[in-house]
Design a protein around this motif. Sequence first.
Motif, mmCIF file in Angstrom:
data_model
loop_
_atom_site.group_PDB
_atom_site.id
_atom_site.type_symbol
_atom_site.label_atom_id
_atom_site.label_comp_id
_atom_site.label_asym_id
_atom_site.label_seq_id
_atom_site.Cartn_x
_atom_site.Cartn_y
_atom_site.Cartn_z
ATOM 1 N N SER A 109 0.841 -1.193 0.000
ATOM 2 C CA SER A 109 0.000 0.000 0.000
ATOM 3 C C SER A 109 0.877 1.244 0.000
ATOM 4 C CB SER A 109 -0.922 -0.003 1.215
ATOM 5 O OG SER A 109 -0.169 -0.121 2.399
ATOM 6 N N ASN A 110 0.581 2.151 -0.902
ATOM 7 C CA ASN A 110 1.336 3.374 -1.062
ATOM 8 C C ASN A 110 0.737 4.442 -0.155
ATOM 9 O OD1 ASN A 110 2.683 5.614 -1.883
ATOM 10 N ND2 ASN A 110 2.260 5.356 -4.049
ATOM 11 N N ASN A 111 1.270 4.576 1.041
ATOM 12 C CA ASN A 111 0.658 5.463 2.023
ATOM 13 C C ASN A 111 1.517 6.661 2.404
ATOM 14 O OD1 ASN A 111 2.486 3.827 3.204
ATOM 15 N ND2 ASN A 111 1.090 2.893 4.658
ATOM 16 N N LEU A 112 2.521 6.981 1.599
ATOM 17 C CA LEU A 112 3.353 8.142 1.891
ATOM 18 C C LEU A 112 2.524 9.435 1.870
ATOM 19 C CD1 LEU A 112 6.197 8.939 2.650
ATOM 20 C CD2 LEU A 112 6.746 9.132 0.222
ATOM 21 N N GLY A 113 1.510 9.488 1.015
ATOM 22 C CA GLY A 113 0.626 10.660 0.969
ATOM 23 C C GLY A 113 -0.104 10.879 2.276
ATOM 24 N N ILE A 114 -0.504 9.803 2.936
ATOM 25 C CA ILE A 114 -1.185 9.911 4.236
ATOM 26 C C ILE A 114 -0.217 10.470 5.276
ATOM 27 C CG2 ILE A 114 -2.234 8.571 6.111
ATOM 28 C CD1 ILE A 114 -3.365 6.721 3.884
ATOM 29 N N ILE A 115 1.025 10.020 5.223
ATOM 30 C CA ILE A 115 2.050 10.528 6.138
ATOM 31 C C ILE A 115 2.212 12.034 5.949
ATOM 32 C CG2 ILE A 115 4.536 10.486 6.616
ATOM 33 C CD1 ILE A 115 4.357 7.410 6.061
ATOM 34 N N TYR A 116 2.292 12.477 4.695
ATOM 35 C CA TYR A 116 2.412 13.916 4.409
ATOM 36 C C TYR A 116 1.183 14.676 4.881
ATOM 37 C CZ TYR A 116 6.368 12.810 1.329
ATOM 38 O OH TYR A 116 7.557 12.389 0.823
ATOM 39 N N GLU A 117 -0.004 14.120 4.659
ATOM 40 C CA GLU A 117 -1.231 14.799 5.081
ATOM 41 C C GLU A 117 -1.312 14.951 6.601
ATOM 42 O OE1 GLU A 117 -4.078 13.612 1.310
ATOM 43 O OE2 GLU A 117 -4.412 12.611 3.230
ATOM 44 N N ARG A 118 -0.629 14.097 7.313
ATOM 45 C CA ARG A 118 -0.592 14.217 8.775
ATOM 46 C C ARG A 118 0.414 15.270 9.226
ATOM 47 N NH1 ARG A 118 -1.064 8.476 11.794
ATOM 48 N NH2 ARG A 118 -1.912 9.850 13.383
ATOM 49 N N GLY A 119 1.160 15.835 8.273
ATOM 50 C CA GLY A 119 2.154 16.850 8.603
ATOM 51 C C GLY A 119 3.491 16.267 8.994
ATOM 52 N N LEU A 120 3.731 15.019 8.608
ATOM 53 C CA LEU A 120 4.969 14.327 8.963
ATOM 54 C C LEU A 120 5.916 14.270 7.773
ATOM 55 C CD1 LEU A 120 3.272 11.401 10.893
ATOM 56 C CD2 LEU A 120 4.429 13.380 11.892
ATOM 57 N N ILE A 121 7.165 13.967 8.049
ATOM 58 C CA ILE A 121 8.188 13.830 7.021
ATOM 59 C C ILE A 121 8.329 12.355 6.678
ATOM 60 C CG2 ILE A 121 10.646 14.115 6.541
ATOM 61 C CD1 ILE A 121 10.571 16.405 8.618
ATOM 62 N N GLY A 122 8.482 12.067 5.391
ATOM 63 C CA GLY A 122 8.636 10.677 4.999
ATOM 64 C C GLY A 122 9.404 10.526 3.705
ATOM 65 N N THR A 123 9.827 9.324 3.461
ATOM 66 C CA THR A 123 10.568 9.010 2.241
ATOM 67 C C THR A 123 10.365 7.545 1.888
ATOM 68 O OG1 THR A 123 12.732 9.161 1.171
ATOM 69 C CG2 THR A 123 12.719 8.368 3.435
ATOM 70 N N TYR A 124 10.697 7.225 0.644
ATOM 71 C CA TYR A 124 10.720 5.830 0.220
ATOM 72 C C TYR A 124 12.127 5.288 0.425
ATOM 73 C CZ TYR A 124 6.301 6.377 -2.298
ATOM 74 O OH TYR A 124 4.999 6.599 -2.630
ATOM 75 N N MET A 125 12.235 3.992 0.636
ATOM 76 C CA MET A 125 13.541 3.354 0.732
ATOM 77 C C MET A 125 13.452 1.981 0.095
ATOM 78 S SD MET A 125 16.668 3.535 1.583
ATOM 79 C CE MET A 125 16.809 4.968 2.611
ATOM 80 N N ASP A 126 14.507 1.616 -0.581
ATOM 81 C CA ASP A 126 14.612 0.296 -1.193
ATOM 82 C C ASP A 126 15.433 -0.585 -0.261
ATOM 83 O OD1 ASP A 126 14.816 -1.917 -2.757
ATOM 84 O OD2 ASP A 126 15.960 -0.990 -4.354
#
Length: 194
Positions: A109-126
């Motif tokens: 599930s691609n939920n990085l957008g939800i993290i941003y909407e919560r006002g948090l910092i996030g990134t993808y990692m391989d």
Amino acid sequence: MTPCIFPLQKVKDINKTSSGVLEKWPMRLNALPPRIKNENDNGFTLKVYNEDNKIWKKRVSYYSVMLKSLSYGGYRNVMDMNAGFGRFAAAMRKYQVWVMNVVPFDAKSNNLGIIYERGLIGTYMDWCDITDIILEMHRILRREGTVIIRDFKDIILKVKEITDRMIWEGGTLVKDDDHNGSSQEMIMIFNNTN
């Protein structure tokens, strides 16, 4: 780079945001993110979101008992290596720490957008092999830093085998009781003594 760029939702009206109206900080941390409130393709529901937040509040409360120095500023930088909805970072709000939320780039599930909407910092990692992950953690972990690993028993045992060779102190092993005994996850805590 394409898999690492989070796509914005399409909007027709220039005055609207791509996912909906966001609350001001700090209310937005615990407000329902628009991507959950609105219809979505990933199957995120209000029930799943609320249960996830509840579980992580309980876990952070437990961590604060295990890590006494958390309450008085013994930690500054924290990384959640499988951030989900940003639930860990939200639960850590009362502590003076900075949390980097990491979402595996190949997560179901691609939920990085939800993290941003919560006002948090996030990134993808391989993330790669568990050995490579532990070595990278060792590289960035400061002396006397702590690692909490929550995973299934087979992964925990692999990690313990690697960290024993790296002379990390600890290896406190605890069964995860978040789901009334039905969870197969375990918790292991390590301290970097090097």
